[in-house]
Every structure is written in structure tokens, then in C-alpha cells.
Design a protein around this motif. Sequence first.
Motif, PDB file in Angstrom:
ATOM      1  N   PHE A   1       0.766  -1.400  -0.061  1.00 15.87           N
ATOM      2  CA  PHE A   1      -0.024   0.181   0.184  1.00 15.87           C
ATOM      3  C   PHE A   1       1.012   0.991   0.033  1.00 15.87           C
ATOM      4  CE2 PHE A   1      -1.834  -3.219   2.373  1.00 15.87           C
ATOM      5  CZ  PHE A   1      -3.751  -3.155   1.605  1.00 15.87           C
TER       6      PHE A   1
ATOM      7  N   LYS B   1      -2.462  17.713   9.367  1.00  9.38           N
ATOM      8  CA  LYS B   1      -4.465  17.291  10.133  1.00  9.38           C
ATOM      9  C   LYS B   1      -3.645  15.548   9.632  1.00  9.38           C
ATOM     10  CE  LYS B   1      -9.019  17.659   9.790  1.00  9.38           C
ATOM     11  NZ  LYS B   1      -9.949  17.918   9.643  1.00  9.38           N
ATOM     12  N   SER B   2      -3.861  15.825   7.315  1.00  8.84           N
ATOM     13  CA  SER B   2      -3.547  14.917   6.691  1.00  8.84           C
ATOM     14  C   SER B   2      -2.824  13.941   7.122  1.00  8.84           C
ATOM     15  CB  SER B   2      -3.727  16.145   4.938  1.00  8.84           C
ATOM     16  OG  SER B   2      -2.281  16.552   5.214  1.00  8.84           O
TER      17      SER B   2
ATOM     18  N   GLY C   1      -2.770  22.046   8.050  1.00  7.42           N
ATOM     19  CA  GLY C   1      -3.395  21.284   7.260  1.00  7.42           C
ATOM     20  C   GLY C   1      -2.837  20.097   7.298  1.00  7.42           C
ATOM     21  N   LEU C   2      -1.059  19.870   6.869  1.00 10.98           N
ATOM     22  CA  LEU C   2      -0.493  18.713   6.624  1.00 10.98           C
ATOM     23  C   LEU C   2      -0.316  18.340   7.427  1.00 10.98           C
ATOM     24  CD1 LEU C   2       1.891  20.492   4.859  1.00 10.98           C
ATOM     25  CD2 LEU C   2       0.983  18.877   3.433  1.00 10.98           C
TER      26      LEU C   2
ATOM     27  N   MET D   1      -1.285   8.187  -0.362  1.00 17.33           N
ATOM     28  CA  MET D   1      -2.337   9.632  -1.092  1.00 17.33           C
ATOM     29  C   MET D   1      -0.952  10.578  -0.544  1.00 17.33           C
ATOM     30  SD  MET D   1      -5.334  11.844  -1.864  1.00 17.33           S
ATOM     31  CE  MET D   1      -5.836  12.227   0.186  1.00 17.33           C
ATOM     32  N   ALA D   2       0.053  11.211  -1.415  1.00 14.81           N
ATOM     33  CA  ALA D   2       0.615  11.935  -0.952  1.00 14.81           C
ATOM     34  C   ALA D   2       0.217  13.544  -0.471  1.00 14.81           C
ATOM     35  CB  ALA D   2       1.877  12.682  -2.069  1.00 14.81           C
ATOM     36  N   PRO D   3       1.025  14.280   0.418  1.00 19.62           N
ATOM     37  CA  PRO D   3       0.301  15.753   0.612  1.00 19.62           C
ATOM     38  C   PRO D   3       0.255  16.382   0.198  1.00 19.62           C
ATOM     39  CG  PRO D   3       1.309  15.279   2.590  1.00 19.62           C
ATOM     40  CD  PRO D   3       1.464  13.940   1.380  1.00 19.62           C
TER      41      PRO D   3
ATOM     42  N   SER E   1      -3.563  10.597   8.739  1.00 21.33           N
ATOM     43  CA  SER E   1      -4.552  10.080   8.446  1.00 21.33           C
ATOM     44  C   SER E   1      -4.561   9.654   7.188  1.00 21.33           C
ATOM     45  CB  SER E   1      -5.683  10.268   8.374  1.00 21.33           C
ATOM     46  OG  SER E   1      -6.335  12.097   8.000  1.00 21.33           O
ATOM     47  N   GLY E   2      -5.499   9.871   6.222  1.00 22.41           N
ATOM     48  CA  GLY E   2      -5.028  10.470   4.359  1.00 22.41           C
ATOM     49  C   GLY E   2      -5.486   8.899   3.963  1.00 22.41           C
ATOM     50  N   GLY E   3      -5.551   8.391   2.774  1.00 25.78           N
ATOM     51  CA  GLY E   3      -6.248   7.678   2.148  1.00 25.78           C
ATOM     52  C   GLY E   3      -5.053   5.942   1.953  1.00 25.78           C
ATOM     53  N   PHE E   4      -5.364   4.877   1.711  1.00 29.26           N
ATOM     54  CA  PHE E   4      -4.581   4.210   1.254  1.00 29.26           C
ATOM     55  C   PHE E   4      -4.846   3.807   0.057  1.00 29.26           C
ATOM     56  CE2 PHE E   4      -4.174   3.157   6.421  1.00 29.26           C
ATOM     57  CZ  PHE E   4      -3.147   3.673   6.258  1.00 29.26           C
ATOM     58  N   ILE E   5      -3.515   3.204  -0.413  1.00 33.38           N
ATOM     59  CA  ILE E   5      -3.653   3.413  -1.930  1.00 33.38           C
ATOM     60  C   ILE E   5      -3.219   1.956  -2.363  1.00 33.38           C
ATOM     61  CG2 ILE E   5      -2.769   3.768  -4.403  1.00 33.38           C
ATOM     62  CD1 ILE E   5      -2.666   6.716  -3.183  1.00 33.38           C
ATOM     63  N   GLN E   6      -3.993   1.114  -2.711  1.00 30.93           N
ATOM     64  CA  GLN E   6      -3.532  -0.942  -2.784  1.00 30.93           C
ATOM     65  C   GLN E   6      -2.322  -0.660  -3.975  1.00 30.93           C
ATOM     66  OE1 GLN E   6      -6.619  -3.712  -2.630  1.00 30.93           O
ATOM     67  NE2 GLN E   6      -4.869  -4.954  -2.010  1.00 30.93           N
TER      68      GLN E   6
END
Lengths: 51, 261
Positions: B92, B243-244, B240-241, B95-97, B247-252
Motif C-alpha cells: 500500500f 492533520k492530513s 492542514g498537512l 496519498m501524498a499531501p 490520516s490519509g487514504g491508502f492506495i493498494q
Amino acid sequence: MIFILAILCFATELESPTEDVLFETANTNVEAYLDTYLETCLRIAFNPEDC
Amino acid sequence: MKLDKKYLKNLINEVLDEATRRDFLKGALGLGAMGAMGAKVSDLNVGEDEKMAAMSEEDKENLFRKGSEIPASSSEAKQALDKLRIVPDLEFYTMAPAFDKAMGVRYAYASMPMIDEFYGDDPEMAMNIEDVEYFYDTWTSTQIYKYVFGQLAFWGTYRDENDVMSRKMAPTVPSTDAWDRPIEMPILPLAWTISMEVFLERFLELEQNLEQHPEMKGYILMKEGLTEDRYKKMKKNYEGLLKSTSSGGFIQNPNHKKEKK
């Protein structure tokens, strides 16, 4: 206080165009990401609570 | 010499007194232990703002530019970054900030927890990370900010971990855009992740300095290459960075080869 204000006013006029562009590009890139962060995160996150 | 309890107690008190005296001198006389050589805010010497009164307009301009413009680095120094211009094969990515607005390109990256998990206590990786941190040692948060987020395409190349002479376009991971259309997201190299971490740490140092020396705000910002407006923008984005990135979304990664490390 006047001294600090004077420094700030002076500093505002110092930025060179090239450096301005680079700074603004960095800002734009981060802002663009933050604007869509939640939407994108929710879309690809396995667990929406992660966002 | 007899090391009795009383002697040891006196010795400890003597050392503490000396340490306290030095701290006092450092604060009272504005003699920072690090000297004025580095450009980091953490090296800020109390009293330096008073020197400003005697500075010419040209000197002030130079101070501001020094804190703002990305310094020229030797190719030798850049090797610190090149060593980590690699992308590990992970199951995984995150998503880069950062989003290249001009090019409309989104990026993926290996976050710090992912790097830690993948490399564990690998001493070579620890050393390479230290080298990258050292590369930015005298940089201001403004300089790092521009370098990390202002030139995303610059980070879009990587070298193969097993071939130091290789330099290729960054690998990609399949994902979808906001309209569910398939896209290939370039993966930023580890050097980018570490550089962003350095920026976050450096900005925190700036915040601490502003909190400790509110009367020197104008001078601190100038030395950091920031105007009040730039500082506000950068602070908003920094928050903002933080915070993100927590967490953040994972990409398979469907191309992940499980038999590899």
C-alpha cells in the motif's frame, strides 16, 4: 511596535519575482491538495473514519 | 581521594551552579552557544534583533533573501537526497499531501510509518535518513517549503535501489480520479517523505521561537525569509498537512510482489 511594523512593511517589498513564484507554487500545490483532501481520502480510504 | 557523600554533593552542586550560570549568561547577554553561523531559527541569538537597528537596508534585504532563496547545493551534498531517491515495493502507499495544480497530477508516497515498518531498524536506512536531515541543516523552513512543495516534478524521478547510476521516471500506482476514471499516480521517493518531515520539524521550531520571543517576531520572520502574509499562508498549510498526514487514504499497489523484501 513601530519598529516591528517598519520591518514587516520593508520585508513585504523584498520578495524577488522568481522566489515569489516558487513560494506561491508551493502554496498552491498544498492548498489544492488540502481543498480536495477529504473528498479524495474518502474515495480511496478503506475505512472512511481514517480521513 | 576519598569520595564521601558530602564531597559528591558539593561536586554536583558545583556543576549545577555552573550550568545555571551559563544558561543565565546565554540568555542575559545574548550569547547563543551555537553562534550566528547557521541560518536556522533554532540558532536565534537573543539580542540579534537589536543589531537590526544598525543594519543598512541592503543588509536587511540580504538577510531576507538568504532566508528565502533556495541555496545552491553541491552535487556531493545532493547525493544525500539521491541515496533515498528510491521507492520501495509496498503493498500500500498513501496519498501524498501535495497536488501539482499546474499539471493536474496527484502523487502517492510512502509515509514515515510505512518506511519505519518496511525498513525496521536497518542501520543503513537510518544513516541515509540522517544524511538527508543534515542536507537541510542550515536551511530555513521557507527554503525547505519551496523545495518540497514548489517543485513536485523535480521529485518525479528515482533511481533503482540496486543500480546507483540509474535515473528513471518515478514508478506509478494505479488509482482513480474524482470521476472514477483510471489514472496512474506517480510515487514520490523516500527522499521527499524525509524532506517533508524535516519541513514539519523546522516549522515547529519556528513556532516555538515566535512563542518564546514575541517581541522579535519581525526579525525572526525576516531571518526566515517570511513576510507576515507568507507566514500566515504557510502556517495554515502546515496545520492542514499535520492533520492530513496523520490520516490519509491508502492506495493498494496491485503490482506489489510479495516475494520481495
